[in-house]
Design a protein around this motif. Structure first.
Motif, short mmCIF file in Angstrom:
data_model
loop_
_atom_site.label_atom_id
_atom_site.label_comp_id
_atom_site.label_asym_id
_atom_site.label_seq_id
_atom_site.Cartn_x
_atom_site.Cartn_y
_atom_site.Cartn_z
N THR A 154 -7.37 5.83 -13.53
CA THR A 154 -6.98 6.11 -12.67
C THR A 154 -8.24 5.85 -11.44
O THR A 154 -9.94 5.95 -12.08
CB THR A 154 -6.97 7.92 -12.37
N THR B 248 0.73 -1.25 -0.44
CA THR B 248 0.34 0.21 -0.31
C THR B 248 0.82 1.38 0.33
O THR B 248 1.93 1.28 0.51
CB THR B 248 -0.66 0.03 1.54
N LEU B 249 0.42 2.60 -0.19
CA LEU B 249 0.66 3.47 -0.49
C LEU B 249 1.63 3.62 1.41
O LEU B 249 2.50 4.60 1.65
CB LEU B 249 0.17 4.77 -0.88
N SER C 261 -3.14 4.84 -8.38
CA SER C 261 -3.32 5.27 -7.45
C SER C 261 -2.28 6.16 -6.81
O SER C 261 -1.33 5.87 -7.13
CB SER C 261 -4.28 4.39 -6.84
N SER C 262 -2.90 7.35 -6.56
CA SER C 262 -2.02 7.71 -5.77
C SER C 262 -3.21 8.86 -4.80
O SER C 262 -3.74 9.38 -4.94
CB SER C 262 -1.10 9.11 -6.24
N SER C 263 -2.34 9.58 -3.82
CA SER C 263 -2.64 10.25 -3.21
C SER C 263 -2.98 12.10 -4.05
O SER C 263 -3.38 13.51 -3.38
CB SER C 263 -2.22 11.41 -1.66
N ILE D 247 -7.84 -0.65 -5.18
CA ILE D 247 -6.86 -1.37 -6.09
C ILE D 247 -6.97 -2.64 -6.16
O ILE D 247 -6.73 -3.32 -7.00
CB ILE D 247 -5.29 -1.12 -5.44
N ARG E 163 0.96 4.26 -7.04
CA ARG E 163 1.03 2.72 -7.03
C ARG E 163 0.33 2.84 -8.28
O ARG E 163 -0.74 3.02 -9.07
CB ARG E 163 0.07 2.02 -6.23
N GLU F 9 -6.74 4.03 -4.17
CA GLU F 9 -6.49 2.89 -3.37
C GLU F 9 -7.41 2.28 -2.69
O GLU F 9 -6.95 0.42 -2.77
CB GLU F 9 -5.32 3.40 -2.30
N SER F 10 -7.91 2.86 -2.38
CA SER F 10 -9.05 1.40 -2.10
C SER F 10 -9.66 0.54 -2.85
O SER F 10 -10.32 -0.62 -2.47
CB SER F 10 -10.97 2.12 -0.83
N ALA G 261 -1.24 10.69 -10.52
CA ALA G 261 -1.62 9.85 -10.75
C ALA G 261 -2.25 10.21 -12.41
O ALA G 261 -1.97 8.59 -13.45
CB ALA G 261 -2.89 9.88 -10.49
#
Length: 264
Positions: free
Chosen positions: A150, A96-97, A128-130, A156, A111, A153-154, A135
């Protein structure tokens, strides 16, 4: 751009970037420690550097190593990297990130969940990225080897269960369809060719027409005909439930790996 790890997935992306004209070969750096692989990459004209140099010279660095190697690779950079540094793009499944940040807070992370058809330019990847801008940038890069989306992350893990593992489900279907053709008297070569093209053609029909798969299926099913009889047999033997169960089993395994990712 750089790649920490010069395995098949990394080089599929690198080759795609070159073929699509997004980067030239001399704009790509690779870090690889396995001697036979290093020799192969050098013979094919790739520039190899130490990973610490790579992350300081590249804007983006794909972390393309096995998940259990991720902590060691990132922790090796601690207190060694100063000034400008790459954004790390991890393709390691199940890492995970949050975990990436825990190993080394010096970097910004993205990710990516690719799949093996990236090797032939037909991949389906999720990013996925913050950081939305990053992204989108990585998403554009992944279009060099297929399509890319895109997602938060939840989601992925869901992507992993569908497109990440999905090629294996498709291979099982193609193999079984071909075997059934052999059972009915076709040669192995003929049955395999027909099974491959049938699945490829069906996928292309869905993609090009944008018609719901159920409607396309209905279009093939003549009243009282052979196809509706065959589909009834698929339904009766649990074909749909088998697909749902496969995705659920994949997801359960991902949850197990998340608890002890580097022991799996």
């Amino acid at each position: 751009i750089g790649f920490i790890g010069g395995g098949m997935m990394a080089m599929a992306i690198a080759d795609g970037l070159v073929q699509e004209g997004k980067y030239s070969k001399d704009q790509i750096l690779i870090s690889e420690t396995y001697p036979p692989r290093r020799d192969y990459l050098l013979e094919n004209g790739w520039e190899l550097v130490e990973s610490s140099k790579l992350v300081q010279e590249c804007e983006l660095a794909f972390l393309a190593v096995k998940p259990h190697h991720v902590p060691g690779v990132l922790e090796a950079f601690l207190n060694r990297i100063h000034g400008e540094r790459a954004t790390i793009v991890s393709v390691a499944a199940g890492v995970t990130l949050q975990a990436l940040h825990a190993y080394n807070k010096q970097f910004t992370y993205v990710r990516v969940m690719p799949n093996t058809p990236c090797l032939v330019g037909c991949g389906a990847s999720a990013v996925s990225s913050s950081y939305d801008e990053l992204a989108e940038k990585v998403r554009d890069i992944m279009f060099a080897v297929g399509i890319a989306v895109t997602v938060p992350e939840s989601q992925i893990d869901a992507v992993n269960c569908i497109s990440g593992s999905g090629p294996a489900y498709a291979y099982v279907f193609i193999e079984t369809l071909a075997d059934a053709g052999v059972m009915k008297g076709l040669s192995r070569e003929t049955a395999k060719a027909l099974a491959i093209q049938t699945v490829l053609g069906a996928a292309e029909m869905v993609k090009q027409t944008q018609v719901h798969p159920a409607q396309l299926r209905n279009n093939v099913e003549s009243p009282g005909g052979t196809t509706i009889a065959a589909v009834r047999a698929l339904e009766g033997t649990g074909f749909r439930d088998a697909v749902y169960s496969a995705v659920e089993a994949c997801h359960e395994r991902l949850k197990e790996m998340a608890k002890a990712p580097f022991l799996s």
